[in-house]
Design an enzyme around this catalytic site. Structure first.
Site, PDB file in Angstrom:
ATOM      1  N   ASP A  52       0.820  -1.212   0.000  1.00  0.00           N
ATOM      2  CA  ASP A  52       0.000   0.000   0.000  1.00  0.00           C
ATOM      3  C   ASP A  52       0.854   1.263   0.000  1.00  0.00           C
ATOM      4  OD1 ASP A  52      -2.283  -1.527   0.090  1.00  0.00           O
ATOM      5  OD2 ASP A  52      -2.462  -1.440   2.272  1.00  0.00           O
ATOM      6  N   TYR A 110       6.707  -9.850   7.175  1.00  0.00           N
ATOM      7  CA  TYR A 110       6.577  -8.404   7.369  1.00  0.00           C
ATOM      8  C   TYR A 110       7.046  -8.038   8.776  1.00  0.00           C
ATOM      9  CZ  TYR A 110       3.547  -7.547   3.275  1.00  0.00           C
ATOM     10  OH  TYR A 110       3.037  -7.418   2.012  1.00  0.00           O
TER      11      TYR A 110
END
Length: 518
Positions: A52, A110
């Site tokens: 994003d 992540y």
């Protein structure tokens, strides 16, 4: 034409995410422009993870196709000369033309970083979320433990369509506090839903600051409602660390939680294109969805035929649509039994097969039980040859398992297992695998090699197996057979075996893989 794989690091601060946007600059657009200029072609990259706006990456992956003759491994150096300083290619290499970064099985890792101190620090402000409330790291770790495993993460994502599958697997989730007051939430999973990591971070933050008890995270999972979870933290604290691609297909996938439990056996997918799904437990409301998802997963992994057994109940409805698939009844696995007759002991004695000898296991001069047919115990030096012979013999047999050398080594180390060559006139004509089970002997495998079939060897070896069972003091001989294997089933009936019980019922998926995005 060649396909080139790129490993890309970038600072996402100045970009509207990975994917091309009509209203702002994206990582994808910058790469396309730089590659097209470098290679003098119209290049379009395909990315693995569409991060994003504002999210960073140390190891995102993308591929592109080119006719240019520049060596793939040199492209990263030339490309970096044309990229802005907040994007750098870490490596480049050639991959097969069908290699797709989103269609290969991979583990994604992540990290979400939270600066936890009284006053914010301007250095690092673009890569951490700031929180001045004290954080209980131990409570966050306890909360994180509820998220590890395969779950429906609908509460932890922004669902974009009603049809979106929200089940994912988290392999590892840790929370650590560094000496620099940065709390790092590190998460590795099979894949992540939209905003999933940032919502998990927001929920764990609420646990850490005392707004939620750790146990509440399980309640959030069960709610399957985005409103039940914590906030979506800012993108700047999130970094895609790396993608670890599967180098070979996982042979057996075992997953489970309080709602379902299953095994997806993929050992035969590479060679036979067959997968087997055992549904050990599944709540009624979850069944259709689980079945659809796992069959589709097996097909994506290369299976042409997917066989399914519902071990808890018989809930598969032939002809009903389960996503892209429907099912037909394939076969039933039966367990057959035969009492050991008194004559078997005599046969054993006539052959010089003493009880003490067969329990060792036996030497190469073991027994000649039926003319020129002999059983020669497997020696470790021939393990690889035995493994290959076993797998080739049972290649097309319903529900036959592909065996590895390590599995055979395990059998050899267990005195309950007995592995033999079937020898005919001093030539290896097949394989025999027996297992002692309680008061019986299970004939795991009788495999006659193709050049020696239709000579009655299987019938003789069955008699020899019964003789061994008698020598070991067993009372019955057991075997398992598919009712679709008519020849074997008929032979066993003729020799006095009767059906003891049904082990499992199998259905085969029919359907196709469609609608896959590029």
């Amino acid at each position: 034409m060649k396909r080139v794989k790129l490993v890309i690091a970038y600072d996402g601060t100045n970009y509207h995410g990975w994917q091309m946007q009509p209203n702002g600059l994206s990582i994808e657009a910058v790469l396309n422009n730089a590659l097209s200029s470098l290679l003098k072609e119209n290049i379009v990259v395909i990315g693995a993870s569409r991060t994003d706006s504002g999210v960073h990456a140390l190891g995102n992956v993308a591929v592109f196709d080119t006719e240019n003759r520049m060596p793939a491994e040199k492209i990263c150096f030339a490309l970096n000369q044309r990229l802005p300083e907040d994007i750098r290619i870490q490596s480049s290499c050639e991959v097969p033309l069908n290699w797709h970064p989103r269609k290969q099985n991979a583990k994604k890792t992540y990290e979400y970083k939270i600066l936890n101190r009284k006053i914010d620090m301007p250095v690092g402000r673009l890569y951490t979320y700031f929180c001045y409330f004290p954080m209980d790291i131990k409570a966050m770790r306890r909360a994180a433990s509820y998220l590890i495993g395969e779950h429906d993460f609908k509460s932890f994502c922004t669902v974009r369509t009603q049809a979106e599958e929200t089940v994912r697997t988290i392999y590892d989730l840790t929370v650590e506090r560094g000496s620099d007051d940065v709390v790092t939430i590190r998460i590795t999973g099979s894949g992540f839903l939209y905003n999933m990591v940032r919502i998990i971070a927001g929920t764990l933050l609420r646990v850490g600051t005392g707004l939620y008890p750790p146990e509440h995270v399980e309640e959030i999972l069960d709610a399957r409602n985005r409103q039940a979870a914590g906030p979506t933290l800012l993108a700047k604290g999130l970094t895609l660390i790396r993608l670890d691609y599967e180098t070979e297909l996982e042979r057996v996938v075992k997953r489970g939680n309080k709602h379902w439990e299953y095994q997806l056996v993929q050992a035969e997918v590479p060679e036979k294109k067959k997968a087997y799904l055992f549904i050990n437990h599944c709540e009624k409301d979850e069944f259709d969805r689980l079945l659809t998802r796992l069959v589709h997963q097996a097909v994506r992994n290369g299976a042409t035929w997917v066989y399914v057994c519902d071990k808890e109940d018989d809930r598969i409805v032939p002809g009903k649509a389960y996503g892209y698939y429907s099912f037909t009844f394939a076969h039933e696995m039966l367990e057959m039994q035969k009492p050991v007759c008194s004559g078997a002991t005599d046969l054993c004695g006539q052959a010089g097969l003493l009880e003490a000898e067969v329990k060792k296991p036996v030497c190469s001069e073991e027994a000649d039980l039926c003319g020129q047919v002999r059983l020669l115990p497997l020696q470790r030096a021939e393990l690889s040859l035995f493994c290959r012979g076993l797998n080739e013999t049972f290649f097309s047999v319903p529900n036959s398992a592909t065996i590895t050398e390590s599995e055979i080594e395990g059998w050899l180390a267990n005195d309950k297992w007995h592995l033999y060559w079937i020898a005919l006139c001093h030539k290896r004509a097949g394989v025999l695998v027996l297992e002692e089970r309680g008061n019986g002997v299970l004939i795991d495998s009788i495999g006659v090699f193709e050049d020696y079939r239709r000579q009655g060897l299987a019938k003789r070896v069955l008699a020899m197996s019964e003789a061994l069972a008698a020598a070991w003091g067993k009372q019955e001989v057991i075997l398992q057979v598919s009712d679709a294997n008519i020849a074997a089933y008929t032979l066993y009936k003729e020799l006095g075996f009767s059906v003891k019980k049904s082990i499992s019922r199998w259905f085969m998926a029919k359907g196709w893989l469609k609608g896959e995005e590029e």
